[in-house]
Design a protein around this motif. Sequence first.
Motif, short mmCIF file in Angstrom:
data_model
loop_
_atom_site.label_atom_id
_atom_site.label_comp_id
_atom_site.label_asym_id
_atom_site.label_seq_id
_atom_site.Cartn_x
_atom_site.Cartn_y
_atom_site.Cartn_z
N SER A 168 -10.16 -1.67 7.60
CA SER A 168 -10.62 -1.37 8.84
C SER A 168 -10.84 -2.37 9.94
CB SER A 168 -12.03 -0.79 8.59
OG SER A 168 -12.84 -1.75 8.04
N GLU A 169 -10.67 -3.66 9.41
CA GLU A 169 -10.81 -4.89 10.21
C GLU A 169 -9.54 -4.77 11.10
OE1 GLU A 169 -11.15 -8.22 7.67
OE2 GLU A 169 -13.30 -7.59 7.15
N ASP A 170 -9.53 -5.40 12.46
CA ASP A 170 -8.87 -5.57 13.50
C ASP A 170 -7.97 -6.83 13.38
OD1 ASP A 170 -9.05 -3.02 14.38
OD2 ASP A 170 -10.27 -3.74 16.19
N ILE A 171 -8.56 -7.83 12.81
CA ILE A 171 -7.75 -9.01 12.49
C ILE A 171 -7.98 -9.26 11.26
CG2 ILE A 171 -8.02 -11.36 12.96
CD1 ILE A 171 -9.13 -10.81 15.79
N ILE A 172 -7.03 -9.60 10.47
CA ILE A 172 -6.92 -9.76 8.78
C ILE A 172 -5.95 -10.98 8.56
CG2 ILE A 172 -6.48 -8.87 6.66
CD1 ILE A 172 -6.94 -6.10 7.84
#
Length: 485
Positions: A168-172
């Motif tokens: 769900s994170e936008d930056i990984i």
Amino acid sequence: MGFNFESYLSERTIEHENKNVELNSERSFLSFYTLCIDIEKHLMQTATDDTSKDWNAIQTEAIIGEEKGVNLYLELINTYLNKFGKNNVLFPPWYKKLDEAVFHEIIGLGGVAEWLEMQNSSTCKVIQPYIYFKIDGQLEKQKQTFSEERFDKMINTLVQSDIAKRKSEDIIELMILNGKIRVTILKNVNKKHSKGTVIFRKYTVQSRSLNNKEKFQLEELAELEMIGYEAIPLLKAMVATRFNVNFIGAPETGKTTLLSYYQANENTKFEGITIQNEAEFHARELLDAPIIEFIIDDNNRKETQAAILRSDLDYLVYGETRKGVEVNLLVFLITKGIRGNKATYHTQLRPEDFPYLAAKQIQEETTSELWATMLTLASGFDFLIETIKDPDNPGKKRLRGIHELRVDEETLLIQSNTICLYDFRTQSWTYNDDISRQTKETAYITDYKAFDQFQEILTSLAQKYPMPDELKVRTSLYSKLIPKY
């Protein structure tokens, strides 16, 4: 293993250049993608029938490139191809072999497989729906494209390689293929035109060195013209003198590469600790020495730093100092007399401005006083080693310069004293052998024999390749802001 290949096939847009095969429509590889569907179903059934194996673990191993998982997948795929006589199915020419093509399509990194085999390309960017490979320092658009579903599948595959990451994170950020590939996933960057971007980076020079019998020799960098051959004894003498060094420069200029080769010359008798946000280099591959390796993130930063401060260590290597608290740890160790520390730091500003930039970061994240921290940084780091891309050939990384940091004790002005500088016109390096009294005093206490050798080498280089006086010393404008108490 539940990916819907039927939907994938219906949405897939295929672009292709003619490579001895007439390909005129997106249905040209229908047989191949149908084969992928069939083998995917076969693998799912195999996993259901054979309960003796942990198929989730096997899939994860295959995703991150562990040999055991990859080989099992390829074995099952080849068994299917042989059993049903499918060895001659036409597959896209960005793959080398049919079994590998099926494997990459099922796993989800299909569009990146060609780049993984390119030894001299350091970067691959998937800016959905397009994919680009960096060739000779420039990004070149490839013939493949990524549908939304194919892009989502790739992200799902990548995130499965690290269960600590949340989809769900936008930056990984994560590492795959046994830590050899660094991946940054940027989702929801521009919802109107693209589902996001995935950036793949590999350290091509380091990977090439691992295949050599004598690994991580500075001569390799000289062959690539990143450094001059004449600088090799100087860099080795810097390591032996145990200077505190920070490698600075813009992204993708070779900071980590030069740090790795520099670290490979460290004394194997010393106890070291390495800290990295991701495993960009493996200390045990660089050096057969007692080194403890830490991978650190926001979740374990406090505990890890506390453990380091309780440890016996002769030096610290910080792979990339992104945050103020990370630079602050280096400052603390320097003030405690730990020598031979090494780190990298992203900046495109002048070397003499590094103390202010880092001190400002520390101040924003801690209760440190700005000017005092700035002066501690300037007096604690002996040298900054600066890397750049060659403006005439962006594919080449260069040692731009080696800069001593100085503090005028009367005026408190911070200066960079450049002892090595690349001349773009002559494509060679010039040298300056003037070293400050403060640096000399610290070096003599640490190892006066090593410093004498360093000074002798530097003086010889300065006589052979003299640096113009006007290029040697510069004053940081920020230091002029220091209040005069």
